[in-house]
Write an enzyme that holds these catalytic residues in place. Structure first.
Site, PDB file in Angstrom:
ATOM      1  N   SER A  57      -6.116  -0.311  -3.571  1.00  0.00           N
ATOM      2  CA  SER A  57      -7.002  -0.725  -2.472  1.00  0.00           C
ATOM      3  C   SER A  57      -8.264  -1.404  -2.993  1.00  0.00           C
ATOM      4  O   SER A  57      -9.113  -1.792  -2.208  1.00  0.00           O
ATOM      5  CB  SER A  57      -7.367   0.462  -1.615  1.00  0.00           C
ATOM      6  OG  SER A  57      -7.738   1.534  -2.420  1.00  0.00           O
ATOM      7  N   HIS A  97      -1.690  -4.337  -0.091  1.00  0.00           N
ATOM      8  CA  HIS A  97      -2.603  -3.232   0.244  1.00  0.00           C
ATOM      9  C   HIS A  97      -2.337  -2.764   1.665  1.00  0.00           C
ATOM     10  O   HIS A  97      -2.728  -3.419   2.632  1.00  0.00           O
ATOM     11  CB  HIS A  97      -4.067  -3.697   0.092  1.00  0.00           C
ATOM     12  CG  HIS A  97      -5.058  -2.640   0.474  1.00  0.00           C
ATOM     13  ND1 HIS A  97      -6.318  -2.953   0.962  1.00  0.00           N
ATOM     14  CD2 HIS A  97      -4.981  -1.284   0.464  1.00  0.00           C
ATOM     15  CE1 HIS A  97      -6.960  -1.818   1.231  1.00  0.00           C
ATOM     16  NE2 HIS A  97      -6.173  -0.802   0.953  1.00  0.00           N
ATOM     17  N   GLU A 138      -3.090  -6.275   3.552  1.00  0.00           N
ATOM     18  CA  GLU A 138      -3.826  -7.272   2.760  1.00  0.00           C
ATOM     19  C   GLU A 138      -2.898  -7.693   1.613  1.00  0.00           C
ATOM     20  O   GLU A 138      -2.505  -6.859   0.791  1.00  0.00           O
ATOM     21  CB  GLU A 138      -5.116  -6.685   2.214  1.00  0.00           C
ATOM     22  CG  GLU A 138      -6.288  -6.712   3.186  1.00  0.00           C
ATOM     23  CD  GLU A 138      -7.591  -6.229   2.543  1.00  0.00           C
ATOM     24  OE1 GLU A 138      -8.667  -6.762   2.879  1.00  0.00           O
ATOM     25  OE2 GLU A 138      -7.524  -5.307   1.693  1.00  0.00           O
ATOM     26  N   ASN A 169     -12.395  -3.574   2.311  1.00  0.00           N
ATOM     27  CA  ASN A 169     -13.184  -2.523   1.638  1.00  0.00           C
ATOM     28  C   ASN A 169     -14.463  -3.076   1.031  1.00  0.00           C
ATOM     29  O   ASN A 169     -15.473  -2.386   0.964  1.00  0.00           O
ATOM     30  CB  ASN A 169     -12.324  -1.826   0.575  1.00  0.00           C
ATOM     31  CG  ASN A 169     -11.341  -0.871   1.227  1.00  0.00           C
ATOM     32  OD1 ASN A 169     -11.483  -0.525   2.405  1.00  0.00           O
ATOM     33  ND2 ASN A 169     -10.328  -0.453   0.482  1.00  0.00           N
TER      34      ASN A 169
END
Ligand code: T1G
Length: 674
Positions: A407, A428, A440, A478
């Site tokens: 991640s 991801h 992702e 993130n």
């Protein structure tokens, strides 16, 4: 304007055929073609009945959304539907594919509807922040009753032909390969029937209990949205007002939503989601690689969820774990999840068995030698990943795609330990991986175009919304989230409480705020595990075992139903930190919390775009809608920044000591868009 609606005579039946790819959207030319076709049929005495059908993959899939917000052209859809219904010869809608929105309304304007078994019919306008604006909210309850009309209009999910026939919406389900012939035969059967069953002339009995019960049952789901209540009110009016007055009420409600910010945001996301699937600069002729078997390494929460996506799409999976008990636990959880979904009617028992029998558990990486794609979901540590990819490089067959579910780690660094960096990509997934729609897809510096194309196409098969991200720490989502977390922690130190900050975010429309999220994910995630080293509030909580919901204590205290209450102990800890940092507690306004937690998030999105780690601003919006619960009626952070005013965002960033991204400043100065 060329007329995409042609007519064909089948003796005494006139067939109107729309051919306007990709989805026969009811744009101006189609509307004009339909209207003139009906008038032609009505005027021709030798015509006894009319059939409307579409070429291509589907019956009309709605109004042409690309026309919204532009000056109107051609007859409006309400008029076209009224013209169809007013015909003194029976008009039969012949439906295949997806009769949605305006397409459903055209069908409701027809006197009869026939459909192939695989067809669906629905009014998804509410998902665009709208309502059926061409009579759908008035004709649907008259044909299908208040209950189903409420469900179809305010929730927006289409229903299959079989169920529509049970509800009286479809008059006959016809042969899967003989739609036109069966529709013409049906038209001949009813050619002499009078009076014609016009929906607008039907009565609909009021059902206030059903309306009240529906409102109550969906209050939580509809929270924050304008369109669902507008849909409910229109259906309610259909039971109270004569048809024409109901139609006027519907029109006003429709225009109000159309002019509103929510529908603009939801329409933005409709197209953004489709744009996101497109890979820029993909060499022409790039062909996806065939994926017949997938390997998953790690049968924990993420690995199990990832495997389910492929099993549910009918793609066999080999899942590898290091120890038998972990493997048994992992495959057990997969079966439990499937059975739980089957209990909710999402899967048939035979589908559960088919998925489980397509799952091959193994304790050996060698079992992955025949996989076309291998996805690792092991412990989030670079050395562990590198060692694993080194092994996969020797085990995997030539042409196999090697994917990491990391991640935030550097995909290029992982790829560099293999002799085939072109076959390495990031995939991801978001937890729970079998539920969250976002994927992702991390494009490494050497990731081959066909590898990217393969994964993007596969994402559609496993019902994910895929977004291409570049190699940067935390990728798109993130990396931006980190900015919000930093700001939230600073605001705690200055006087805000976890409860206040979270309330501002849930008030904004997020499913939860940063501290509720931390408690759900686990306050100990990423913690250095040294209780003597207390560098921030999170360390202090972790050191005291306040690891979140799983410990019934984190930033909040939790009762045994996991209901959060503000914690006096956490308030003490925060107060200690303030004192140590020499900070004075002060009042923090909700507006300041919005500015300081969301503007930096937007700014980080702009930096990610500047650095080329996202293809387009709308991709960033899609990431936040499908991965982080950003309310769809606010269109995502980049779209929202536009509604806030980029100048306001830039000023807010500077006021709070941030350096606005160059592109953000430039767009604000030029009045442009991100
Ligand atoms: N208008 C314009 N373009 C549309 C469109 C529409 N209604 N529907 C699809 N497209 C484009 C889409 O952007 C894409 O373009 C291509 O078609 C293929 O779509 C008065 C106000 C029909 C189930 O909400 O749900 O009627 O990216 O990739 O996965 O009451 O499209 O290739 O350039 O999605 O097979 C109500 C919207 C409108 C249905 C097919 N109708 N469409 O899914 O293909 S409002 C809807 C869909 C209305 C009236 C009101 C899906 C689909 P491109 P796709 P798909």
């Amino acid at each position: 304007m060329t007329n995409p609606v042609r007519t064909e005579r089948h003796d005494d039946v006139l067939v109107l055929i729309s051919d306007s790819p990709p989805v026969n959207a009811l744009g101006a030319a189609v509307r004009e073609g339909l209207e003139s076709g009906i008038k032609q049929g009505v005027a021709d005495a030798s015509v006894k009945a009319i059939v409307i059908r579409c070429d291509g993959r589907t019956f009309f899939a709605g109004a042409d959304i690309t026309e919204f917000g532009k000056p109107p052209r051609g007859p409006d859809l309400r008029t076209v539907v009224d013209t169809i219904e007013a015909s003194d010869k029976p008009v039969v809608a012949a439906i295949h594919g997806t009769a949605l929105g305006g397409g459903c309304e055209v069908a409701l304007g027809c006197h009869y509807r026939v459909a192939v078994p695989s067809a669906v019919i629905g009014t998804p306008e509410v998902k665009l922040g709208l309502l059926p604006g061409a009579g759908g909210t008035q004709r649907l309850p008259r044909i299908a009753g208040v209950g189903l009309a409420l469900q179809m209009c305010a929730v927006g999910d289409p229903i299959p032909a079989g169920k529509a026939a049970e509800a009286g919406l479809i008059d006959r389900v016809v042969g899967p390969d003989s739609l036109e012939a069966d529709a013409i035969a049906f038209a001949r059967e009813v050619a002499g029937e009078r009076p014609l069953p016009r929906a607008s002339e039907r009565e609909v009995r009021p059902d206030p209990e059903a309306v009240a019960a529906f409102r109550k049952a969906n209050a939580r789901k509809f929270r924050g949205f304008d369109a669902p209540e507008a849909n409910i009110a229109c259906v309610e009016k259909a039971t109270e007002l004569p048809f024409r007055e109901g139609l006027d009420y519907e029109r006003q409600a429709f225009m109000k939503l159309m002019m509103g910010s929510q529908s603009a945001a939801q329409r933005h996301i409709f197209f953004a989601e489709r744009q996101a699937a497109k890979i820029e600069n993909l060499p022409d002729g790039t062909k996806p690689r065939p994926i017949a078997r997938v390997g998953v390494i790690g049968a924990g929460t993420m690995g199990g969820g990832i495997a389910m996506n492929f099993l549910s799409a009918g793609i066999p999976v080999t899942i590898v774990e290091m120890a038998q008990d972990a493997l048994d636990r992992g495959t057990g959880v997969i079966r439990k999840n499937y059975e739980a979904s089957a209990a909710k009617g999402r899967f048939k028992p035979e589908q559960v068995e088919a998925a489980m029998s397509a799952l091959t558990p193994s304790l050996s990486l060698d079992a992955l030698g025949d996989c076309d794609l291998i996805i690792e979901a092991v412990y989030e540590n670079m050395d562990v990943k590198k060692e694993l990819f080194g092994k996969l490089d020797r085990i995997a067959k030539p042409g196999a795609i090697l994917a990491s579910n990391t991640s935030y780690l550097d995909i290029d660094e992982i790829a560099a330990v293999t002799g085939r960096p072109g076959d390495v990509v990031g995939m991801h997934f978001f937890s729970p991986a079998n539920v969250m729609k976002l994927l992702e897809v991390v494009r490494g510096a050497k990731t081959a175009p066909d590898v990217l194309a393969t994964v993007m196409e596969l994402a559609k098969k496993i019902r994910k919304v895929a977004v291409v991200a570049g190699v940067t720490h935390g990728f798109i989502g993130n990396r931006m989230l980190a900015q919000r977390q930093i700001a939230a922690n600073e605001l705690l130190m200055e006087g805000a409480t976890p409860d206040q900050i979270d309330r501002v975010h849930t008030g904004f429309g997020m499913p939860m705020g940063p501290f509720q999220m931390a408690d759900l994910a686990g306050v100990d995630i990423g913690w250095h595990r040294d209780p003597t080293r207390i560098e921030n509030i999170r360390d202090a909580l972790a050191a005291e075992g306040r690891w979140g919901q799983k410990k019934q204590a984190g930033f909040y205290d939790y009762d045994d139903q996991r209901r959060p209450t503000p914690s006096p102990r956490v308030a003490e800890i925060i107060e200690d930190f303030r004192a140590k940092a020499g900070k004075q507690k002060r009042d923090v306004t909700d507006q300041e919390i919005v500015e300081r937690t969301l503007y930096p998030l937007v700014n980080e999105g702009a930096l990610i775009l500047e650095e080329g780690h996202a293809q387009r601003a709308s991709d960033v919006d899609v990431v936040w809608i499908y991965g982080y619960g950003w309310p769809v009626y606010r269109g995502g952070p980049m779209f929202w920044a536009g509604t806030e005013g980029l100048g306001t965002v830039v000023a807010g960033l500077e006021k709070h000591g941030h350096t606005p991204a160059r592109s953000l400043k430039a767009a604000a100065a030029s009045g442009g868009k991100l």
